[in-house]
Design a protein around this motif. Structure first.
Motif, short mmCIF file in Angstrom:
data_model
loop_
_atom_site.label_atom_id
_atom_site.label_comp_id
_atom_site.label_asym_id
_atom_site.label_seq_id
_atom_site.Cartn_x
_atom_site.Cartn_y
_atom_site.Cartn_z
N TYR A 289 -8.39 0.23 6.06
CA TYR A 289 -8.75 -1.19 6.07
C TYR A 289 -7.56 -2.08 6.46
CZ TYR A 289 -13.01 0.02 3.48
OH TYR A 289 -14.21 0.56 3.09
N LEU A 290 -6.37 -1.50 6.44
CA LEU A 290 -5.17 -2.26 6.77
C LEU A 290 -4.68 -1.97 8.19
CD1 LEU A 290 -3.18 -1.92 3.42
CD2 LEU A 290 -4.87 -3.64 4.07
N ARG A 291 -5.53 -1.36 9.00
CA ARG A 291 -5.14 -1.07 10.38
C ARG A 291 -4.82 -2.35 11.14
NH1 ARG A 291 -9.46 3.64 12.23
NH2 ARG A 291 -8.47 5.36 11.08
N ASN A 292 -3.73 -2.28 11.88
CA ASN A 292 -3.27 -3.42 12.65
C ASN A 292 -3.72 -3.29 14.10
OD1 ASN A 292 -1.24 -5.00 14.31
ND2 ASN A 292 -0.65 -5.59 12.24
N CYS A 293 -4.20 -4.39 14.69
CA CYS A 293 -4.65 -4.40 16.08
C CYS A 293 -3.52 -4.88 16.98
CB CYS A 293 -5.88 -5.30 16.25
SG CYS A 293 -7.29 -4.84 15.24
N ASN A 294 -2.61 -3.98 17.32
CA ASN A 294 -1.47 -4.35 18.17
C ASN A 294 -1.65 -3.94 19.61
OD1 ASN A 294 0.35 -5.77 16.53
ND2 ASN A 294 1.06 -3.88 15.57
N THR A 295 -2.50 -2.94 19.85
CA THR A 295 -2.71 -2.40 21.19
C THR A 295 -4.21 -2.27 21.44
OG1 THR A 295 -2.74 -0.10 20.44
CG2 THR A 295 -0.58 -1.04 20.99
N PRO A 296 -4.62 -2.14 22.70
CA PRO A 296 -6.04 -1.90 22.97
C PRO A 296 -6.56 -0.66 22.25
CG PRO A 296 -4.92 -2.53 25.00
CD PRO A 296 -3.85 -2.35 23.96
N CYS B 230 0.86 -1.18 0.00
CA CYS B 230 0.00 0.00 0.00
C CYS B 230 0.90 1.23 0.00
CB CYS B 230 -0.92 -0.01 1.22
SG CYS B 230 -2.06 1.39 1.30
N GLY B 231 0.96 1.91 -1.14
CA GLY B 231 1.89 3.01 -1.26
C GLY B 231 3.32 2.49 -1.16
N GLU B 232 4.08 3.04 -0.23
CA GLU B 232 5.46 2.58 -0.04
C GLU B 232 5.58 1.53 1.05
OE1 GLU B 232 7.87 5.98 0.65
OE2 GLU B 232 7.58 6.81 -1.37
N LYS B 233 4.47 1.18 1.68
CA LYS B 233 4.52 0.22 2.78
C LYS B 233 4.12 -1.16 2.31
CE LYS B 233 2.76 -0.67 7.44
NZ LYS B 233 1.82 -0.26 8.51
N THR B 234 4.97 -2.14 2.61
CA THR B 234 4.68 -3.53 2.28
C THR B 234 4.12 -4.24 3.49
OG1 THR B 234 6.49 -3.58 0.67
CG2 THR B 234 5.68 -5.70 1.47
N GLU B 235 3.10 -5.08 3.25
CA GLU B 235 2.50 -5.91 4.30
C GLU B 235 2.89 -7.36 4.03
OE1 GLU B 235 0.87 -4.81 6.84
OE2 GLU B 235 0.40 -2.75 6.29
N PRO B 236 4.07 -7.80 4.50
CA PRO B 236 4.54 -9.15 4.13
C PRO B 236 3.69 -10.27 4.70
CG PRO B 236 5.95 -8.19 5.82
CD PRO B 236 5.02 -7.10 5.38
N LEU B 237 2.87 -9.98 5.72
CA LEU B 237 2.02 -11.03 6.29
C LEU B 237 0.63 -11.02 5.69
CD1 LEU B 237 3.12 -10.95 10.03
CD2 LEU B 237 4.06 -12.25 8.11
N ILE B 238 0.45 -10.32 4.57
CA ILE B 238 -0.74 -10.44 3.73
C ILE B 238 -0.21 -10.73 2.33
CG2 ILE B 238 -2.84 -9.38 2.86
CD1 ILE B 238 -2.74 -7.44 5.21
N GLY B 239 -0.26 -11.97 1.92
CA GLY B 239 0.34 -12.31 0.63
C GLY B 239 0.06 -13.73 0.23
N ASP C 132 -0.25 -4.17 -5.64
CA ASP C 132 -0.49 -2.81 -5.16
C ASP C 132 -1.96 -2.62 -4.82
OD1 ASP C 132 2.09 -1.46 -5.19
OD2 ASP C 132 2.06 -1.80 -7.35
N TYR C 133 -2.21 -2.54 -3.54
CA TYR C 133 -3.56 -2.32 -3.01
C TYR C 133 -3.88 -0.82 -3.12
CZ TYR C 133 -7.02 -1.51 0.70
OH TYR C 133 -8.10 -1.09 1.43
N LEU C 134 -5.04 -0.50 -3.69
CA LEU C 134 -5.41 0.89 -3.95
C LEU C 134 -6.58 1.37 -3.10
CD1 LEU C 134 -5.21 0.72 -7.86
CD2 LEU C 134 -3.44 1.50 -6.28
N GLY C 135 -7.09 0.51 -2.23
CA GLY C 135 -8.25 0.88 -1.44
C GLY C 135 -7.90 1.75 -0.24
#
Length: 385
Positions: free
Chosen positions: A356-363, A306-315, A349-352
């Motif tokens: 929608y790609l927010r990560n749930c790492n903290t409360p 997404c843009g310049e950020k890669t999500e290696p755990l979605i693939g 390349d995800y364009l949405g």
């Protein structure tokens, strides 16, 4: 069925000025130009979604919460046949042909909505200059091909459309042959699915796989997306066990090696040569983005970007990569990106919407995801699939 289905383009539900909308990102600028021009030409002349915004390569349309004609067909199979949607479709196509001379030739019933009183058409980039009979034959051939084939409801709908559009049996037969040829030309690939749910969850303070988002846990959301893609072999790295057919919990061969350790064990156990990989803590990633990701896969690894950020755990990962992961984690942990040096690595390349790609790492981040889902649900916009 995948919501907002498209084989060529990326289509996502969004909120615009407090109302539901659909954002359509085109693979081809020519397709965008053609669809944008048709919406302008046919505005106020035919029932169509409203264009809220048009910019090069992207259209934002009003969300029409109506079933597709394919869903109408399926409902009539369960209840009883009604001629009204099919007569309305014939009238809409005749009117469209008279106004612009362009009609759809792919026959896809998902490209028409039925709101109970009128037809609305989608995917106008698939409209081309063609006679009404050719369009009608393509639609009838597609209608008859949906499973189960040859039911009384399908035959009645086909006969009504053939009469309305003056389509001969010979034309329908030719369209059916062309449809079978197109479908036979594609090479189907079987995928396994992997949900990575075995993290330590230190910042969250509890296991993330069991967190409730709406009426499902995060793990259930991700498994449901894999099911929507038609995947029947699903492996869970860590996390709770789901007692469902085709789902296996796979322990790490090398414990405490992070995501790469879970990926290694699951790839080794997968039944199919390629695997859709999902982290459990990105619950809003749209299933239609995953479908496009699968279609773009060409071997090795294809990771979502997404843009310049890669999500290696979605693939999508080749199952054979388990052997290349082994030396990376045999004596200690390693980041997923270290696998880039071990073989082919490409990107989808995800364009949405980035939210929608927010990560749930903290409360706090999990609460933000819950708030987003609640806002969309309140407006009747489907977000989690």
């Amino acid at each position: 069925m995948i919501p907002f289905f498209s084989r060529r383009n990326q289509v996502y539900p969004v909120l615009r000025q407090g109302r539901g909308a659909v954002e359509k990102h085109f693979l081809s600028l020519e397709d965008w130009r053609r669809e944008d021009a048709l919406y302008t030409l046919l505005k106020d002349l035919l029932p169509l979604p409203e264009v809220l915004e048009s910019r090069p390569g992207c259209l934002t349309l009003s969300l029409c919460p109506a079933p597709t004609l394919l869903e109408v067909l399926e409902e009539q199979e369960r209840s009883e046949f009604s001629p009204l949607p099919w007569k309305s479709l014939g009238a809409w196509l005749r009117r469209c042909g008279a106004l612009c001379g362009r009609l759809p030739l792919d026959g896809n019933l998902r490209n028409f909505l039925w709101d109970g009183g009128q037809i609305l058409a989608l995917d106008l980039e698939s409209f081309h200059t063609a006679p009404l009979t050719e369009c009608g034959a393509a639609i009838i051939a597609a209608l008859l091909s949906y499973k189960p084939e040859g039911t009384p409801v399908k035959r009645m709908a086909a006969a009504l459309l053939a009469a309305e559009l003056e389509v001969t049996d010979r034309a329908i037969g030719a369209a059916a042959e062309a449809l079978a040829l197109r479908r036979g030309g594609g090479k189907a690939c079987a995928f396994s699915g992997i949900v990575l749910a075995g993290g330590m969850s230190r910042r969250m303070g509890r296991n993330k796989d069991g967190l409730m988002l709406g009426d499902k846990t995060l793990l259930q959301w991700q498994v449901g997306k894999l099911r929507s893609l038609g995947i029947t072999d699903i492996l869970i790295s860590g996390g709770q066990h789901l007692s469902q057919p085709g789902i296996r919990t796979v322990p790490d061969i090398f414990p405490r090696r992070g995501p790469l350790g879970g990926l290694h064990a699951c790839l080794k156990e997968a039944e199919n040569p390629q695997c859709v990989v999902l982290s459990v803590d990105v619950p809003l990633v749209p299933v239609n983005a995953l479908a496009q990701l699968c279609r773009s896969y060409g071997g090795g690894v294809t990771a979502l970007r997404c843009g310049e950020k890669t999500e290696p755990l979605i693939g999508v990962y080749a199952s054979g990569l388990s052997a290349k992961i082994y030396p990376l984690i045999e004596k200690g942990g390693a980041p997923v990106r270290s696998l880039q040096t071990a073989g082919r690595w490409e990107f989808f390349d995800y364009l949405g919407p980035v939210e929608y790609l927010r990560n749930c790492n903290t409360p706090e981040s999990f609460q933000a995801v819950k708030d987003l889902l609640e806002a969309y649900t309140e407006k009747g916009v489907p977000l989690c699939f």
